[in-house]
Write a protein that holds these residues in place. Structure first.
Motif, PDB file in Angstrom:
ATOM      1  N   LEU A 107       0.877  -1.160   0.000  1.00 17.95           N
ATOM      2  CA  LEU A 107       0.000   0.000   0.000  1.00 17.95           C
ATOM      3  C   LEU A 107       0.913   1.206   0.000  1.00 17.95           C
ATOM      4  O   LEU A 107       1.764   1.341   0.880  1.00 17.95           O
ATOM      5  N   ILE A 108       0.783   2.054  -1.020  1.00 15.07           N
ATOM      6  CA  ILE A 108       1.695   3.198  -1.109  1.00 15.07           C
ATOM      7  C   ILE A 108       0.934   4.512  -1.149  1.00 15.07           C
ATOM      8  O   ILE A 108      -0.142   4.605  -1.745  1.00 15.07           O
ATOM      9  N   CYS A 109       1.511   5.501  -0.479  1.00 15.93           N
ATOM     10  CA  CYS A 109       0.925   6.838  -0.477  1.00 15.93           C
ATOM     11  C   CYS A 109       1.447   7.604  -1.679  1.00 15.93           C
ATOM     12  O   CYS A 109       2.654   7.778  -1.833  1.00 15.93           O
ATOM     13  N   LEU A 110       0.520   8.058  -2.513  1.00 16.79           N
ATOM     14  CA  LEU A 110       0.887   8.794  -3.723  1.00 16.79           C
ATOM     15  C   LEU A 110       1.421  10.180  -3.386  1.00 16.79           C
ATOM     16  O   LEU A 110       2.019  10.847  -4.238  1.00 16.79           O
ATOM     17  N   GLY A 111       1.218  10.596  -2.152  1.00 16.56           N
ATOM     18  CA  GLY A 111       1.703  11.920  -1.771  1.00 16.56           C
ATOM     19  C   GLY A 111       3.150  11.896  -1.310  1.00 16.56           C
ATOM     20  O   GLY A 111       3.985  12.647  -1.825  1.00 16.56           O
ATOM     21  N   CYS A 112       3.453  11.011  -0.370  1.00 19.98           N
ATOM     22  CA  CYS A 112       4.769  11.049   0.275  1.00 19.98           C
ATOM     23  C   CYS A 112       5.593   9.791   0.064  1.00 19.98           C
ATOM     24  O   CYS A 112       6.756   9.735   0.473  1.00 19.98           O
TER      25      CYS A 112
END
Ligand SMILES: [Mn+2]
Ligand SMILES: [Mn+2]
Ligand SMILES: [Zn+2]
Ligand SMILES: [Zn+2]
Lengths: 131, 131
Positions: free
Chosen positions: A76-81
Motif C-alpha cells: 500500500l503506497i501513499c501517492l503523496g509522500c
DNA sequence: TCTTATTTTAGATTAATCCTTAATTTATAT
DNA sequence: ATATAAATTAAGGATTAATCTAAAATAAGA
C-alpha cells in the motif's frame, strides 16, 4: 562474502519493513563503512535480487524500493509522500487462468494498492478547500 | 486544445493496447509533426493522466508506459523484452479490509503478473543449457 | 482587433542507475 | 606459507528518463 556485503545485508535486515531505496541503503551502509562505493551497493542489491532473497519493488515513485521480506504480500503506497505499508493478500485469489497467459511463463504477481496516507489526505483536503 | 495535443491523443488512440513509452509516443507524434518537443509530449501526457483519461503504468521496466484503456484490468509483462498484455481481473476479489488500510484513502489497485513471453522463455532455456 | 492566459519550444538540468577499468581482496592450489 | 587465479571493489564517468526554465508562439476571450 566480503565485509561490504555483510554490511549491506545487515542494513537490509535492520531496515526490514521500511522498504528503503538504494540511496537510503547506501547512506546507512556508509555510516559504518565510509569508503563503500555506490557501485558495490547496486551490485550487491542486484545479486541478492537475482538470488531471490531480496525483492526489488517498483512502486511508481521513481526510485526502486528494496524489501527483505520475501513472503507473499502486497503493498500500500501513499501517492503523496511515498510511505509504504505491507498488506496481506490472498495469492490464491489472483491466479491467471490459462486462456489469459498469452503463453507466458508466469513467475509472480505484484499487487499495489495506491492512495493517500492520513497526513497527505488531510493536506490535500486543505489544498483543495483553499485553492 | 492545440494541434500538438490533437496529434498526441491521436497517437494514443492508434496505439491502444500497445502500452507505449513516452519516448515511443514522442517518436510517433514526430512522424506527423516533426517540430514537436519533448516537453510538450510529457506535459500533455501528464495532463491526460491528471484528467483520468490516461493511465501511467509502472511495470518495473525503467520507463513509464501509457494506456488509453482506463477500464479495470491487470497487466502481464515479460521480464525479458518488456512485452505487455492486458489481462482481466476481478477487482472485487481485491479489496483491502479496513483493518489493513493504515488509515489510507485507497484510490486504486494495480495488479501486475510477471513472467516470460514464449520468445524470451525459449531464449532463456537456450542460454541455460549452453551456459 | 487587442489583451491576457495558456501552450510550446530548445536546451539545460536533474537524479537514479549503470558501466568501465584498474586495484584490491578473496579463494584455491601447490 | 606462497603463488596463482578468480571474484570483488572503488572512483568517477556515461547514460538516460524525466523535469525545469524562460522566452517565443499561440489560443481564447472581450
Ligand atoms: Mn513489503
Ligand atoms: Mn492495459
Ligand atoms: Zn503520505
Ligand atoms: Zn519477452
Amino acid at each position: 562474502m566480503t565485509p561490504q556485503r555483510r554490511a549491506i545485508i545487515q542494513v537490509l535486515l535492520e531496515s526490514a519493513g521500511s522498504h528503503p531505496t538504494a540511496e537510503q541503503i547506501f547512506t546507512r551502509v556508509r555510516d559504518v563503512m565510509p569508503d563503500i562505493s555506490h557501485a558495490t551497493v547496486y551490485n550487491t542489491l542486484h545479486e541478492l535480487v537475482e538470488m531471490g532473497t531480496l525483492l526489488e519493488l517498483n512502486l511508481g515513485m521513481r526510485e526502486q524500493r528494496y524489501d527483505i521480506n520475501t513472503t507473499d504480500h502486497a503493498h500500500l503506497i501513499c501517492l503523496g509522500c511515498g510511505r509504504v505499508e505491507d498488506v496481506p493478500y490472498d495469492s490464491e485469489a489472483l491466479t491467471l487462468s490459462p486462456e489469459h497467459t498469452h503463453g507466458f511463463q508466469v513467475v509472480d504477481c505484484r499487487v499495489i494498492f495506491r492512495g493517500y496516507c492520513p497526513a497527505c489526505a488531510s493536506q490535500e483536503r486543505h489544498l483543495r478547500s483553499s485553492g
